[in-house]
Motif scaffolding. Structure first.
Motif, PDB file in Angstrom:
ATOM      1  N   GLU A   1      16.141 -59.940  24.363  1.00 15.11           N
ATOM      2  CA  GLU A   1      15.602 -60.989  23.499  1.00 15.11           C
ATOM      3  C   GLU A   1      15.909 -60.727  22.025  1.00 15.11           C
ATOM      4  O   GLU A   1      16.210 -61.661  21.275  1.00 15.11           O
ATOM      5  CB  GLU A   1      14.086 -61.109  23.701  1.00 15.11           C
ATOM      6  N   THR A   2      15.820 -59.481  21.592  1.00 15.66           N
ATOM      7  CA  THR A   2      16.064 -59.190  20.179  1.00 15.66           C
ATOM      8  C   THR A   2      17.528 -59.383  19.814  1.00 15.66           C
ATOM      9  O   THR A   2      17.850 -59.913  18.741  1.00 15.66           O
ATOM     10  CB  THR A   2      15.620 -57.762  19.823  1.00 15.66           C
TER      11      THR A   2
ATOM     12  N   GLU B   1      14.824 -47.603  22.949  1.00 17.93           N
ATOM     13  CA  GLU B   1      14.680 -46.297  23.590  1.00 17.93           C
ATOM     14  C   GLU B   1      13.235 -45.803  23.596  1.00 17.93           C
ATOM     15  O   GLU B   1      12.857 -44.999  24.451  1.00 17.93           O
ATOM     16  CB  GLU B   1      15.566 -45.274  22.878  1.00 17.93           C
ATOM     17  N   ARG B   2      12.437 -46.286  22.661  1.00 13.84           N
ATOM     18  CA  ARG B   2      11.041 -45.845  22.576  1.00 13.84           C
ATOM     19  C   ARG B   2      10.141 -46.517  23.615  1.00 13.84           C
ATOM     20  O   ARG B   2       8.991 -46.112  23.797  1.00 13.84           O
ATOM     21  CB  ARG B   2      10.483 -46.151  21.183  1.00 13.84           C
TER      22      ARG B   2
ATOM     23  N   SER C   1      21.960 -51.081  15.825  1.00 13.82           N
ATOM     24  CA  SER C   1      21.584 -49.675  15.951  1.00 13.82           C
ATOM     25  C   SER C   1      20.066 -49.506  15.920  1.00 13.82           C
ATOM     26  O   SER C   1      19.495 -48.714  16.691  1.00 13.82           O
ATOM     27  CB  SER C   1      22.234 -48.872  14.825  1.00 13.82           C
ATOM     28  N   ILE C   2      19.396 -50.242  15.045  1.00 16.32           N
ATOM     29  CA  ILE C   2      17.933 -50.142  14.954  1.00 16.32           C
ATOM     30  C   ILE C   2      17.291 -50.688  16.225  1.00 16.32           C
ATOM     31  O   ILE C   2      16.332 -50.111  16.749  1.00 16.32           O
ATOM     32  CB  ILE C   2      17.424 -50.898  13.710  1.00 16.32           C
ATOM     33  N   ILE C   3      17.816 -51.784  16.750  1.00  6.56           N
ATOM     34  CA  ILE C   3      17.292 -52.335  18.001  1.00  6.56           C
ATOM     35  C   ILE C   3      17.445 -51.315  19.127  1.00  6.56           C
ATOM     36  O   ILE C   3      16.529 -51.124  19.945  1.00  6.56           O
ATOM     37  CB  ILE C   3      18.002 -53.656  18.352  1.00  6.56           C
TER      38      ILE C   3
ATOM     39  N   GLN D   1      13.329 -53.988   9.577  1.00  2.70           N
ATOM     40  CA  GLN D   1      14.702 -53.721   9.168  1.00  2.70           C
ATOM     41  C   GLN D   1      15.733 -54.520   9.964  1.00  2.70           C
ATOM     42  O   GLN D   1      16.659 -55.099   9.395  1.00  2.70           O
ATOM     43  CB  GLN D   1      15.014 -52.225   9.306  1.00  2.70           C
ATOM     44  N   TRP D   2      15.577 -54.538  11.299  1.00  2.00           N
ATOM     45  CA  TRP D   2      16.663 -55.142  12.081  1.00  2.00           C
ATOM     46  C   TRP D   2      16.798 -56.649  11.864  1.00  2.00           C
ATOM     47  O   TRP D   2      17.929 -57.138  11.739  1.00  2.00           O
ATOM     48  CB  TRP D   2      16.543 -54.776  13.567  1.00  2.00           C
TER      49      TRP D   2
END
Length: 350
Positions: free
Chosen positions: A342-343, A328-329, A321-323, A292-293
């Motif tokens: 990096e993302t 957080e995981r 938001s997705i990143i 998605q991101w």
């Protein structure tokens, strides 16, 4: 059972045979109940082993069809059975599909921990280093490192995997071949990436299908070829995949990303944006935050090129938001910080 679970058929690659009535997941689970008892007995020991193997096959097949919820349940249950039985060889044989399942769900930290555990706790129980399980294990490690954008240790792993795969069937040679292109793409080394893309396509041409397992990042090859001026080759590759899609949602998602790059290269941002919107909806429906991101980021760039600044900023905010959620995981602080940095660098910088 394993054949049905993998969902493979001749006309669309991964659709259940028409003569087999599909089962509700909970109904299917009840048929396996005797196999899943924690306490081993003379009657259920082999059944539990077979059940775990069938469940992993089901999970892999459903994952490649875009049915992530069923895939994850099946894979987790298979892994639990193997853990109860302390089956080290099962871990080695199934690490690649299990890691793929975690990556599809955006659980990069869990995938990383699982690899660490298997390589540590179970290393002594595995077979000789160059046994038939080593190639998929190497590729699983590479895939997690690519997902985390942790690239330092990737080349030696891919070199070993490429060497091991040299005498194997084409679909196994394809595993390291495609990862070379992804690696060079993440480094923006477009000359090496385009050469790797051409090499991957040559190997893929020797396989009997366009829907090869664990070959779901061909958009990297599309981008590398376009940057090298190989538009005709990139379009031919996308068209070959399109001709084999049938109703397969997971591979359609990959094709949408490929075709959006071709659209943008042709200057047709409106069509590129339409393909990216469909891809984003599909990735959300299948529960693929890792897809998605980057799609949302590409959509933001496309919308900006069309002059729609408000929509572009909305799409970029969605990607960020997705990143943040994926970051957080990740429990390891160093990996978490590296991934976040990096993302975000791969998103449009406005």
């Amino acid at each position: 059972l394993a054949t049905w679970a993998s969902g493979q058929a001749s006309d669309e690659g991964m659709r259940p045979y028409a003569s087999v009535a599909p089962l509700d997941w909970h109904t299917f689970l009840l048929t396996l109940a005797p196999m899943l008892q924690v306490q081993s007995t003379d009657f259920n020991n082999y059944g539990r082993q077979l059940g775990a193997a069938c469940l992993m096959q089901l999970g892999t097949g459903r994952m490649h069809r875009g049915e992530g919820a069923i895939a994850k349940e099946a894979q987790d249950l298979a892994w639990d059975i193997a853990t109860q039985r302390k089956e080290s060889l099962f871990y080695a044989q199934n690490l690649l599909p299990y890691v793929w399942g975690r990556r599809e769900a955006g659980e990069y930290g869990q995938a990383y921990r699982q690899i660490e555990q298997m390589m540590g706790d179970h290393a002594a129980a595995l077979y000789e280093p160059r046994d038939y399980t080593l190639l998929p294990r190497l590729v699983a490690v590479v895939d997690v490192q690519l997902s985390l954008a942790h690239l330092t240790g990737v080349p030696p792993l891919l070199e070993e995997a490429t060497s091991l795969a040299a005498a194997k069937p084409a679909w196994e040679r394809l595993l390291p071949a495609t990862r070379w292109c992804t690696y060079h793409t993440l480094l923006s080394d477009w000359s090496a990436a385009s050469a790797a893309a051409i090499a991957s396509q040559a190997v893929r041409a020797a396989t009997p299908t366009q829907l090869n397992a664990f070959d779901l990042a061909r958009y990297n090859e599309t981008e590398a070829l376009l940057r090298a001026g190989e538009r005709a080759r990139a379009q031919a590759d996308a068209d070959a995949l399109a001709s084999a899609l049938g109703t397969n949602r997971r591979y359609r998602l990959m094709w949408l990303r490929m075709q959006s790059l071709l659209d943008a290269d042709a200057g047709d941002q409106a069509t590129a944006g339409a393909h990216l919107r469909e891809a984003l909806e599909l990735a959300e429906a299948m529960g693929l935050p890792g897809e998605q991101w980057p799609i949302a980021g590409a959509l933001a760039e496309s919308l900006a090129a069309q002059g729609d600044a408000d929509a572009a900023h909305t799409a970029l905010a969605q990607a960020e938001s997705i990143i943040a959620m994926l970051t957080e995981r990740i429990t390891d602080a160093a990996l978490r910080d590296h991934f976040a940095r990096e993302t975000r660098q791969r998103l449009p910088q406005w």
